[in-house]
Design a protein around this motif. Structure first.
Motif, PDB file in Angstrom:
ATOM      1  N   GLU A 133      81.843  12.458  51.624  1.00  0.00           N
ATOM      2  CA  GLU A 133      81.724  11.702  52.967  1.00  0.00           C
ATOM      3  C   GLU A 133      80.445  11.319  53.048  1.00  0.00           C
ATOM      4  O   GLU A 133      79.732  12.166  53.012  1.00  0.00           O
ATOM      5  CB  GLU A 133      82.485  12.538  54.015  1.00  0.00           C
ATOM      6  N   LYS A 134      80.295  10.088  53.722  1.00  0.00           N
ATOM      7  CA  LYS A 134      78.843   9.895  54.306  1.00  0.00           C
ATOM      8  C   LYS A 134      79.003   9.664  55.944  1.00  0.00           C
ATOM      9  O   LYS A 134      79.642   9.507  56.410  1.00  0.00           O
ATOM     10  CB  LYS A 134      78.484   8.337  53.840  1.00  0.00           C
ATOM     11  N   GLY A 135      77.698  10.327  56.371  1.00  0.00           N
ATOM     12  CA  GLY A 135      77.725  10.241  57.724  1.00  0.00           C
ATOM     13  C   GLY A 135      76.348  10.508  58.233  1.00  0.00           C
ATOM     14  O   GLY A 135      75.234  10.069  57.598  1.00  0.00           O
ATOM     15  N   MET A 136      76.179  10.808  59.599  1.00  0.00           N
ATOM     16  CA  MET A 136      74.660  11.164  60.198  1.00  0.00           C
ATOM     17  C   MET A 136      74.813  12.488  60.776  1.00  0.00           C
ATOM     18  O   MET A 136      75.767  13.015  61.156  1.00  0.00           O
ATOM     19  CB  MET A 136      74.315  10.126  61.121  1.00  0.00           C
ATOM     20  N   VAL A 137      73.677  13.088  61.132  1.00  0.00           N
ATOM     21  CA  VAL A 137      73.419  14.366  61.858  1.00  0.00           C
ATOM     22  C   VAL A 137      72.579  14.313  62.883  1.00  0.00           C
ATOM     23  O   VAL A 137      71.550  13.663  62.676  1.00  0.00           O
ATOM     24  CB  VAL A 137      72.992  15.526  60.805  1.00  0.00           C
ATOM     25  N   ASP A 138      72.721  14.850  64.096  1.00  0.00           N
ATOM     26  CA  ASP A 138      71.730  14.525  65.297  1.00  0.00           C
ATOM     27  C   ASP A 138      70.922  15.951  65.091  1.00  0.00           C
ATOM     28  O   ASP A 138      70.934  16.711  64.312  1.00  0.00           O
ATOM     29  CB  ASP A 138      72.360  14.553  66.636  1.00  0.00           C
ATOM     30  N   GLY A 141      72.236  19.282  64.825  1.00  0.00           N
ATOM     31  CA  GLY A 141      73.189  19.600  63.426  1.00  0.00           C
ATOM     32  C   GLY A 141      74.389  19.151  63.542  1.00  0.00           C
ATOM     33  O   GLY A 141      75.226  19.706  62.784  1.00  0.00           O
ATOM     34  N   TYR A 142      74.775  18.244  64.649  1.00  0.00           N
ATOM     35  CA  TYR A 142      76.206  17.814  64.629  1.00  0.00           C
ATOM     36  C   TYR A 142      76.420  16.696  63.720  1.00  0.00           C
ATOM     37  O   TYR A 142      75.764  15.827  63.602  1.00  0.00           O
ATOM     38  CB  TYR A 142      76.475  17.533  66.168  1.00  0.00           C
ATOM     39  N   TRP A 143      77.883  16.866  62.792  1.00  0.00           N
ATOM     40  CA  TRP A 143      78.027  15.778  61.941  1.00  0.00           C
ATOM     41  C   TRP A 143      78.858  14.648  62.790  1.00  0.00           C
ATOM     42  O   TRP A 143      79.663  14.896  63.661  1.00  0.00           O
ATOM     43  CB  TRP A 143      78.830  16.234  61.183  1.00  0.00           C
ATOM     44  N   MET A 144      78.537  13.435  62.443  1.00  0.00           N
ATOM     45  CA  MET A 144      78.998  12.240  63.046  1.00  0.00           C
ATOM     46  C   MET A 144      79.316  11.362  61.801  1.00  0.00           C
ATOM     47  O   MET A 144      78.589  11.000  61.036  1.00  0.00           O
ATOM     48  CB  MET A 144      78.143  11.314  63.956  1.00  0.00           C
ATOM     49  N   PRO A 145      80.554  10.915  61.700  1.00  0.00           N
ATOM     50  CA  PRO A 145      80.944   9.829  60.664  1.00  0.00           C
ATOM     51  C   PRO A 145      80.213   8.721  60.737  1.00  0.00           C
ATOM     52  O   PRO A 145      79.763   8.261  61.955  1.00  0.00           O
ATOM     53  CB  PRO A 145      82.669   9.661  60.694  1.00  0.00           C
TER      54      PRO A 145
END
Length: 166
Positions: A133-138, A141-145
């Motif tokens: 899966e690809k996403g982003m992190v704030d 360290g919270y995962w966001m799609p």
């Protein structure tokens, strides 16, 4: 034969009567105020609101139309029939936000939504049930799609986290 009233007992009787009149007026005034406020609540609370009556604060990226589309609520809808808990949960799932505060304003009838956005600081990859899966992190360290993160503010990012885990 009734006994004549003394001046002291006359004063007490007159004072008791004036106290009763004052209490009666207080009850009348408070009943009138509560009736007026009830009428205002019923009249304005069940009045349908549209997208123009939704005020979004705290995020220049998120507009009221995006909130309406992501919330799944059909507008126009009466103000008091909107489920705020359901609206919050929908916003958390669909948008990159840390916190949301929703208030109903009866006069004028509108919905005030205050957002605190998550700002992604790195791209990330993780192994999930559907594979890679690809996403982003704030910053927390919270995962966001990726499709959710793109709805918010994205700055120039040169950082990649491989194998992200909570």
């Amino acid at each position: 034969m009734p006994r004549p009233l003394t001046t002291k007992s006359r004063k007490l009787r007159d004072q008791d009567q004036s106290n009763k009149i004052v209490h009666l007026w207080r009850i009348l005034v408070l009943t009138s105020i509560s009736g007026g406020l009830s009428y205002l609540l019923i009249n304005n609370g069940w009045q349908p609101i549209g997208s123009q009556e939704i005020l979004v604060k705290g995020s220049p990226e998120v507009e009221s139309q995006l909130l309406i589309n992501t919330s799944g609520i059909l507008f126009p809808q009466p103000l008091l029939s909107i489920n705020l808990k359901e609206l919050k949960e929908g916003l958390y799932k669909q948008l990159p936000i840390k916190a949301v505060s929703i208030r109903r304003l009866i006069f004028p009838p509108r919905l005030e939504i205050e957002l605190l956005e998550r700002v992604p600081i790195a791209f990330a990859k993780r192994s999930g049930p559907k594979g890679q899966e690809k996403g982003m992190v704030d910053e927390d360290g919270y995962w966001m799609p990726l499709e959710v993160a793109k709805k918010g503010e994205i700055k120039a990012i040169n950082l990649l986290v491989k194998g992200w885990k909570s």
